[in-house]
Design an enzyme around this catalytic site. Sequence first.
Site, PDB file in Angstrom:
ATOM      1  N   PHE A 139      36.022  45.501  48.117  1.00 51.65           N
ATOM      2  CA  PHE A 139      37.024  45.980  47.156  1.00 51.65           C
ATOM      3  C   PHE A 139      36.532  45.672  45.749  1.00 51.65           C
ATOM      4  CE2 PHE A 139      40.622  45.802  44.324  1.00 51.65           C
ATOM      5  CZ  PHE A 139      41.296  46.971  44.656  1.00 51.65           C
ATOM      6  N   ASP A 226      30.032  40.537  42.490  1.00 55.87           N
ATOM      7  CA  ASP A 226      31.419  40.644  42.044  1.00 55.87           C
ATOM      8  C   ASP A 226      32.123  39.327  42.362  1.00 55.87           C
ATOM      9  OD1 ASP A 226      34.128  41.091  41.776  1.00 55.87           O
ATOM     10  OD2 ASP A 226      34.115  43.082  42.701  1.00 55.87           O
ATOM     11  N   LYS A 255      40.283  37.963  36.847  1.00 53.36           N
ATOM     12  CA  LYS A 255      41.327  37.159  37.478  1.00 53.36           C
ATOM     13  C   LYS A 255      41.504  35.761  36.882  1.00 53.36           C
ATOM     14  CE  LYS A 255      41.768  39.497  41.960  1.00 53.36           C
ATOM     15  NZ  LYS A 255      43.183  39.787  42.075  1.00 53.36           N
TER      16      LYS A 255
END
Length: 406
Positions: A139, A226, A255
């Site tokens: 994702f 990532d 995040k």
Amino acid sequence: MNAPDAPQASAAASHVMNTYGRLPFALSHGRGCRVWDSDGKEYLDALGGIAVNTLGHAHPKLVPALQEQIGRLIHCSNYYQMPLQEALAAKLCELSGLANVFFCNSGLEANEAALKLARKFGHDKGIVKPEVIVYEKAFHGRSIATLSATGNAKVQAGFGPLVEGFVRVPLNDIAAIEEVANTRPNVTAVFLEVIQGEGGVNPATVEYLQAVRRLCDENDWLLMLDEVQCGIGRTGKWFAHQWADIRPDVMPLAKGLGSGVPVGAVVCGPRAATIFGPGNHGTTFGGNPLAMRAGVETLRIMEEDGLLENAAIVGDVLKAALQRELGALPGVREIRGQGLMIGIELEPPCGVLLGRAAEAGLLISVTADRVIRLVPPLILSAAEAEQIVAILAPLVREFLSENRSA
Ligand SMILES: Cc1ncc(COP(=O)(O)O)c(C=O)c1O
């Protein structure tokens, strides 16, 4: 603390676009790892805004720093020198051993920048149709390019035509990526999460990460990791790849970096640091003083308060308690993850546990249909870890016994 006068949302009257299945309560305020809803009900937060609230809620060192910054300067423009960008970039480079940083606002934006780097890296050496190796169950976000890189048909459905130039492989399968190396001359980069988050908390093994680093060196590919979800101390090191003793060429972050204030970053090593020049990439909000201050203070407080060590130690407590209470239960497939990024995979789809946990006063998420995901603030205490398990374990037992008898 009284709840502020939030308008009562009713589903029928909502003017907010219907893109989320929301639980029927609104969070009003928080402190540490606890939050309260507008009716005053208390929850233990094992979700941390999906791996965002690094320092928990209303951290006593973060709040005054942000208040001071808001009173001074929230936003200006990248037309001007930005000392706070310099400070945060220098810190990220010190912690990662990398060279420079581009700032943006979110995970998908950081990943878009990484994909642009991979393409321009190819163009600069004469590859006009560059390809990027991506992963099953990955994702990377919901823009057109990042959803194309994502390995989840549900995320892609309805948004074709997808962006071309991706070659997909299974995680932890060295033979599969070696095969790509032998057959696809246009590959310019490998793009993976060190621990897949949305895909079900699936860690890349140390051996796999080291093999991919070696393949990138041999083939002149960029290694793009990532770390949007697994980075910023969550696994007990600053970045999850550091457990494998490797360095990426490109590392998207977001995040947890701003502890709740939106901020994204692409950290680059020497091979990627000069791919972009003036005019190649940009953003209005990215790197603004408020976001930068949030990043600088988050990393400073993490260091001051020993939150890497805390994530490692309390993560072990949490995992051991989950293992003790649930590990041997029929219907529990695996408990995995590292530090404070833990997945509990069940046999049946278990989305219903989200609401049941909230009713019982615990915030969690369920991802990839069957995986309960715990990504609490890194300030979680051992006692709070035990409390998470004390609330969660009976719910899981009850759920599995219903599913056995069904
Ligand atoms: C690994 C990873 N990359 C990228 C993203 C996208 O980040 P954002 O939602 O900030 O765009 C996410 C979000 O869950 C993620 O987990």
